[in-house]
Every structure is written in structure tokens, then in C-alpha cells.
Design a protein around this motif. Structure first.
Motif, PDB file in Angstrom:
ATOM      1  N   MET A   1      39.194  61.570  25.991  1.00 20.90           N
ATOM      2  CA  MET A   1      40.020  60.670  26.817  1.00 20.90           C
ATOM      3  C   MET A   1      41.501  60.874  26.529  1.00 20.90           C
ATOM      4  SD  MET A   1      37.717  57.165  27.048  1.00 20.90           S
ATOM      5  CE  MET A   1      37.146  57.041  25.359  1.00 20.90           C
TER       6      MET A   1
ATOM      7  N   LYS B   1      42.873  55.626  38.221  1.00 20.88           N
ATOM      8  CA  LYS B   1      43.378  54.738  37.170  1.00 20.88           C
ATOM      9  C   LYS B   1      42.456  53.545  36.961  1.00 20.88           C
ATOM     10  CE  LYS B   1      47.524  54.594  39.042  1.00 20.88           C
ATOM     11  NZ  LYS B   1      48.964  54.257  39.207  1.00 20.88           N
ATOM     12  N   LYS B   2      41.889  53.052  38.059  1.00 22.76           N
ATOM     13  CA  LYS B   2      40.960  51.921  37.913  1.00 22.76           C
ATOM     14  C   LYS B   2      39.671  52.363  37.232  1.00 22.76           C
ATOM     15  CE  LYS B   2      43.000  49.092  41.517  1.00 22.76           C
ATOM     16  NZ  LYS B   2      42.961  48.631  42.917  1.00 22.76           N
TER      17      LYS B   2
ATOM     18  N   ILE C   1      39.534  54.698  34.919  1.00 24.74           N
ATOM     19  CA  ILE C   1      39.932  54.768  33.509  1.00 24.74           C
ATOM     20  C   ILE C   1      39.846  53.390  32.865  1.00 24.74           C
ATOM     21  CG2 ILE C   1      41.967  55.060  31.995  1.00 24.74           C
ATOM     22  CD1 ILE C   1      42.739  57.494  33.740  1.00 24.74           C
TER      23      ILE C   1
ATOM     24  N   HIS D   1      37.295  52.037  29.728  1.00 25.02           N
ATOM     25  CA  HIS D   1      37.758  51.316  28.531  1.00 25.02           C
ATOM     26  C   HIS D   1      37.115  49.925  28.465  1.00 25.02           C
ATOM     27  CE1 HIS D   1      40.581  54.105  26.721  1.00 25.02           C
ATOM     28  NE2 HIS D   1      41.024  54.428  27.919  1.00 25.02           N
TER      29      HIS D   1
ATOM     30  N   TYR E   1      35.986  59.291  29.841  1.00 28.35           N
ATOM     31  CA  TYR E   1      36.407  59.884  31.113  1.00 28.35           C
ATOM     32  C   TYR E   1      37.220  61.138  30.838  1.00 28.35           C
ATOM     33  CZ  TYR E   1      40.595  57.414  29.639  1.00 28.35           C
ATOM     34  OH  TYR E   1      41.650  56.958  28.886  1.00 28.35           O
TER      35      TYR E   1
ATOM     36  N   TYR F   1      47.004  54.971  24.200  1.00 27.11           N
ATOM     37  CA  TYR F   1      45.545  54.821  24.192  1.00 27.11           C
ATOM     38  C   TYR F   1      45.153  53.383  23.881  1.00 27.11           C
ATOM     39  CZ  TYR F   1      40.651  55.752  23.176  1.00 27.11           C
ATOM     40  OH  TYR F   1      39.286  55.732  23.196  1.00 27.11           O
ATOM     41  N   PRO F   2      44.534  52.691  24.864  1.00 24.66           N
ATOM     42  CA  PRO F   2      44.271  53.122  26.242  1.00 24.66           C
ATOM     43  C   PRO F   2      45.568  53.335  27.015  1.00 24.66           C
ATOM     44  CG  PRO F   2      43.120  51.051  25.721  1.00 24.66           C
ATOM     45  CD  PRO F   2      44.069  51.323  24.619  1.00 24.66           C
ATOM     46  N   PRO F   3      45.524  54.169  28.046  1.00 22.60           N
ATOM     47  CA  PRO F   3      46.750  54.493  28.773  1.00 22.60           C
ATOM     48  C   PRO F   3      47.314  53.288  29.526  1.00 22.60           C
ATOM     49  CG  PRO F   3      44.832  55.363  29.922  1.00 22.60           C
ATOM     50  CD  PRO F   3      44.339  54.867  28.600  1.00 22.60           C
TER      51      PRO F   3
ATOM     52  N   PHE G   1      49.621  52.193  32.815  1.00 23.27           N
ATOM     53  CA  PHE G   1      50.090  52.685  34.111  1.00 23.27           C
ATOM     54  C   PHE G   1      51.025  51.663  34.733  1.00 23.27           C
ATOM     55  CE2 PHE G   1      45.725  54.358  33.633  1.00 23.27           C
ATOM     56  CZ  PHE G   1      45.974  55.709  33.720  1.00 23.27           C
TER      57      PHE G   1
END
Lengths: 381, 381
Positions: free
Chosen positions: A254, A279-280, A282, A286, A299, B268-270, B272
Motif C-alpha cells: 500500500m 480514493k474511496k 483506498i 483501510h 490495495y 499512511y493512510p494516505p 487526499f
């Protein structure tokens, strides 16, 4: 008329440590080593038949039923290398037919739509090289052949092995040490599964070749990625595979997907492959790992918006059940998948951004096959 | 009853070299220096009145008509610093009223919606600090006061100056050298304009404080950004302002916005902040510059999807005309803006992702005002 022919299949591979950046464009030499998982050919594969005959006056290639130009430098480089190796054999044994002087007819078909952005060029070049190598009865092993496939498409070199594969970047300027090697065979950790969410997109992605050149030339963060981040991750990821440590493997996968997309965004002008649906997805992965209290899904995204979600077979009901809750209206589910009863908020319109679910798993490398795509006249069936 | 009161306005600033990362969370000490442009208060400002009286038994704060808690450590830190400075004055001159022992009533109002994600906390803390400093007749200059505003909200320190402003990160652990300074006054390069596209979003952004802490803790690319990329860019950007070199200033601004969002994605987590609308606006600005054959517009995005597009006044008809072609159905246009006749493809539904256009320009720092928000009883009017 005597026609020689040979067929092979070759798999798709999806990188878990990304290849992004060339140090030599014509030889497809990368700026960093990469790692991938080879996917099952039951779901995604290229079948290629290569044939040759004294009567074939030129090289010809048919892809998915359509005659393609062979003017591409990359395809020409692969054919030239293979013919050269055949010529060496012929020079050392005068009894061999002079196949290296004949035209080649190559027919190739995918069992999945090329347009879906599913690394079809990797499977395609791997199958092309292996089919011709088999036709020519070349003695070179898969790592040697991977250097030829690499010239066709960088990531194709990794499709010459099954299971867990590394592409070692190498140091040499001629690329002779830039090749694929097996990290671990399929049998070492066979329970790796993949759910691919094919994400719809209204825009054309930046082609990966020009995209990676732009990143190399303009991203201020890129040098740090290739010099510091990836080399450390390469060692750690191989260790995670050796130890079958899914949480570590997943976290590295990831993080590396995000790092790759970060240097794309840091390019100038910036390159975007992830869209709002990506993005959703991802965030959903999580969320699943958070609900589960441990990492059971990872992912990764290539140069496009499609999500590949890796998980272990023993967590299948949890992972697919979770994804089914959100994407049950999308086509492609198979077997008995039931939505799980996790409680979580999600965008109930999100499924509209996904056109297809492909459920697959880790698989072997190129496979011999008796199936042939060429008829007795040496033309596509 | 004798009530002392003072009022000021303070501006919003939008960073062109981004602040992202704290080395000390309670003092709001940053991991890198940053640069911003102060925006005109005609369009975006906070007006704050601070009042004090022997009869006020406690500190109270009203924001946009609503009584707010003063329990926040950040607001308390600002008030404590200001009272301490006032106490020093009182200790040195016994004739002064002991305002530092009285309660404070602070009333603050924005002339724009707080929720739009337009750096309202920067203007808010700047106005709060300046209003109280004025009430207390503190001798400290704006750079000194900026260290107090910084404790309220990091980027607030830059709102103590007009024009082009740097926040020098400093080295000291107590933060005494982490302050705002003027890079160039408004009059040096007065033609800088800004078009803000307020982008609608269906999701809640990660708050910037927790977001930047996550980046510091988890991004593998972040250290390279703060140690190598930003320090070089800081020098170059100050030079571009000194030389009024818009193409260079613009390129650095766009690159730094992308670099900031890249390290968010590498967390992490990314994290946006840019959505599909933001990304299409980025592509549009690059398209405009490409059509024009030179850089006449620069985008920048803070911790949210809104675009701020900087341009020079003499290019206004080109830049606004181009944006008007795409966003003419959106509210907020003023004056006579005509769509230009550039030929380019764009998503004709894109305007639906933008809720408002705000046309503004570079502006001065905090301004004295006779306007007051407090009545004769010491309460909000």
C-alpha cells in the motif's frame, strides 16, 4: 510447405513494489528494482502462437484478430534478439533448419479486454518472447529471456515467472544484469488472492512511458524515492514474502502504491491516475483493516484508476464479503459471496464508479499449450 | 463603568510555499519555512474588537455571533502571552490601568463563510492578537506579535503583514525565532490578483493539524521535502518576488502545491485533499499557460479542494476570460468578464463542482478601524 510453430500462454503480473522511471529508454532499464505477484491465467492471460516457414517472406503480428504494424522499435528489438540467439544455434549446428532467416507469423489473443488497463502489454510481450524462444528451441533460461521481454515492455520481464517475482534493476549500461528472478515460487505462499475492481474513468491516462519520463525529469521527490525509499522497501518486501508475513507485505504494498502516485503528483505538470472512486476504495480498504484490527487486505494501483486488492485465501469471506457490501450490484462476482455484517459508512453510489469485479489469485508463469492460433497455411485461424 | 476597547481587521493569506509539518506541536513550530500572499480585506477579512474592564470577571470570545469556549490551549496560549506583555508594561509604569488583571471580551466576525475552507483561522488569530495588542498598547512590532499569533494557528503569523510574507521556521526550541517577516510590501508588486474557485466536496477533509502530524510520522518522502526541496524553493521564491518574475513565481507555486499534496498522498493512510474537480482545474491552468505560450496563471491548493489561482493584473482579461468560459454559470463574477475565444476541450459539466468564484487581489496587513463589535455594556452588538 513445412511450417514450424509453437504456442505458449503468459500471465499478467501486478507490481507490489512499483516500476516507475527509466534510466535508459531504448533498453527499458529501470531506475529502481520492483516486485510483483503473477496472477492466474484462468482469468487473465495472453495466448500466443509463433510460426515460421521458408515460405514466410516477412514478419507479421496479429493481436486479438487484427494485423498490427511491426514497425515498433520495441517489438523489433525483441525479434532481433531472438533471431540472433537462433542464429548462434544454427551456426554451431549445421543440421538445424535456418529458421532465423525465415519470416515469423505471430498470433496473439488475450482472454480479457485489452482496454481495461490490466497490464496486457506485460503478458503480451512475455508470451511473444516465450513462444518464439520455444519455436527456436533456445536453451536460454527464463531470466535470460526476461531481458528480451524487458525490451518490449519493462514490466513484461516479470511475467516470465509465476508466484512472487523481482525485477532486479542491475547496474550495467547494456542491461545484461537487468532481469527478472523468482523471489518465491507459487507453492511457497499459494494462498494469495486478488480482487480487481475495474474503475470507470472519463479521461485518458497519461501513457506510462511518457508519464515516467516526465517524473524522472521533473519530480523533486523522485530521486529520494529511487535512492532511499525503494531500495529499503525492496529488501523488506522480499523478507515479508520469505516469511509469508501478510501484514508487512500488505503495508509495504500500500505504501509503495501511494509513493508511486505521490511522485506522479509531484511531476510537473502533475500526473493523476487515481480518481475519486480509487480514493474511496483506498479508504474502504483501510476501513476494513481497521474494523478487523489487523491488516487483511492491501490495495495497489498501477498507471490507472483500477484497484487490485490482495488478500489471503483464509480471509476471503471477510474481504470479499466487505467488498460485496459496497459493490454487490457490479458484475463479476462468482461463487457464494455474502456481504458481511461489518458496520461502516460508505458512499452508496460508489459502486457506479466500478464497471467490473475480477476475482483471481496468484498463478504460475508461462505455460506450454497444444492450442494453436495458426492454421495450416500459417495464418490466424 | 469604564470599558477599554480596540478593533482591528486582519487578512487571509494563501501560502505559495506550503507550511506542512510541525516540529513542536504545542508551540506550532514548523518543519519548514513558508511564503504567502496576503489577500485583500475587501473580500476576505476578520474584524475583531477586544474590550476589557474591571467589571469583566472572565475572558469571553464570540465568533460570528456565537459564544465560543476559551478552553482551547491555543487561544489560552495567545491570551497568556499578551497579558504577560501587558503586565510587563504595567510593572514598569505604575500609572497604567491594570488591564492584565481584567477579563477580556473578544468579538470577532468574518465577512465570508467560515465553512468554505478559506484559511479563516489565520485571519481570526491574527485579528485576535492584533486587537488585544492594540487594546493593551503593546510596543512590540508585527514580527514579535506574529510569534504569539503563530501559537494560535501556525499560518496566522503570516496574516500580520500585507503583501508578500515569509514565515521563517527558526532554529530555537522555544520558538523565539519562528516568526513572520515581510518579503516585499504590497507596493513592490501590487498587480497580483487571485481568483478563488470554491470547490464542493462531499467528504470531510482530514483536519490539517492531524494531517500534518500523520505526514511527519509516516511519509517516506517528507524528510526530503523539508530538508532539500523546500529550502531551495524558499530562496528561489523570494528571488522571484524580488524580481517580480511571475513565470518563476508561478512555477514554484504550482510545484510546491503539488509537492505538498504528494507528501499527503505518501502518508499512511494516505490523505487526499484534491478531488476530481481540483485535478481538472489544475489541468485547465496548465492548458491556459500552454495556449498562451507562457505562464500567466498559477494554481495552489491548501488542505482542501478549493483552488486559488494567482495571476497578474495585466493578464486579467486572458485569465478570467479563460476561467469564465468554463465556469460562467457559477456565482461570484463581478465587473465585465468575457469568455475568451481560446479553443480547448473541457468537461462542460465541470462548473457543477464549483460553488462560487471569489475574485480578489493582494492586500495589506491588519488595519485599524473605528468600527466596533462591542456595545456600551461590553457585549456583542
Amino acid at each position: 510447405m513445412s511450417i514450424y510453430s509453437a504456442s505458449t500462454t503468459a500471465p499478467v503480473n501486478i507490481a507490489t513494489l512499483k516500476y516507475w522511471g527509466k534510466r535508459d529508454k531504448s533498453l527499458n532499464l529501470p531506475t529502481n528494482s520492483s516486485i510483483s505477484v503473477t496472477l492466474s491465467q484462468k482469468d487473465l492471460r495472453t495466448l500466443t502462437t509463433a510460426a515460421t516457414s521458408e515460405t514466410f517472406t516477412e514478419d507479421k503480428l496479429w493481436l486479438n484478430g487484427k494485423l498490427e504494424s511491426l514497425e515498433s522499435e520495441r517489438t523489433k528489438a525483441c525479434l532481433a534478439d531472438l533471431k540472433k540467439l537462433r542464429k548462434e544455434l544454427e551456426d554451431s549446428d549445421a543440421s538445424l533448419p535456418k529458421l532465423s532467416t525465415f519470416g515469423l507469423h505471430i498470433v496473439s489473443e488475450n482472454n480479457f479486454p485489452t482496454a481495461a488497463g490490466l497490464a496486457s502489454s506485460a503478458a503480451g510481450f512475455a508470451a511473444l518472447v516465450v513462444a518464439i524462444a520455444k519455436l527456436y528451441k533456445l536453451p536460454q533460461d527464463m531470466s535470460e529471456l526476461s531481458k528480451i521481454a524487458r525490451k518490449g515492455s519493462g514490466s513484461a520481464c516479470r511475467s516470465l515467472f509465476g508466484g512472487y517475482v523481482a525485477w532486479e534493476m542491475g547496474d550495467l549500461t547494456d542491461g545484461e544484469d537487468s532481469k527478472a528472478v523468482e523471489v518465491a515460487p507459487l507453492g511457497h505462499w499459494p494462498g494469495m488472492k486478488a480482487a480487481i475492481l475495474v474503475v470507470s474513468d472519463d479521461k485518458k491516462d497519461t501513457p506510462s512511458t511518457s508519464g515516467m519520463q516526465l517524473t524522472v525529469a521533473t519530480s523533486d521527490l523522485f530521486q529520494h524515492r529511487i535512492k532511499e525509499v525503494v531500495p529499503a522497501r525492496f529488501i523488506e518486501m522480499k523478507k515479508s514474502i520469505a516469511e509469508k508475513d501478510f501484514p508487512l507485505f500488505a503495508e509495504l504494498t500500500m505504501k509503495d502504491s501511494n509513493s508511486f502516485h505521490a511522485v506522479c503528483l509531484d511531476s510537473y505538470p502533475p500526473i493523476f491516475y487515481l480518481n475519486d472512486t480509487s480514493k474511496k476504495i483506498i479508504k474502504l480498504v483501510h476501513k476494513l483493516n481497521e474494523l478487523e484490527g489487523k491488516i487483511i487486505a492491501a490495495y495497489t494501483f498501477d498507471a490507472g484508476p483500477n484497484a487490485v486488492i490482495y488478500y489471503e485465501e483464509h480471509n476471503e469471506s471477510k474481504v470479499l464479503g466487505f467488498l460485496h457490501t459496497v459493490f454487490n450490484k457490479v458484475e463479476g462476482w462468482k461463487g457464494e459471496v455474502k456481504s458481511t455484517d461489518y458496520k461502516f459508512d460508505f458512499d452508496d453510489q460508489l459502486y457506479k464508479g466500478v464497471s467490473k469485479v475480477i476475482l483471481t489469485e496468484i498463478g504460475p508463469g508461462p505455460q506450454d499449450t497444444e492450442e494453436t492460433l495458426i492454421n495450416e497455411q500459417g495464418l490466424p485461424k
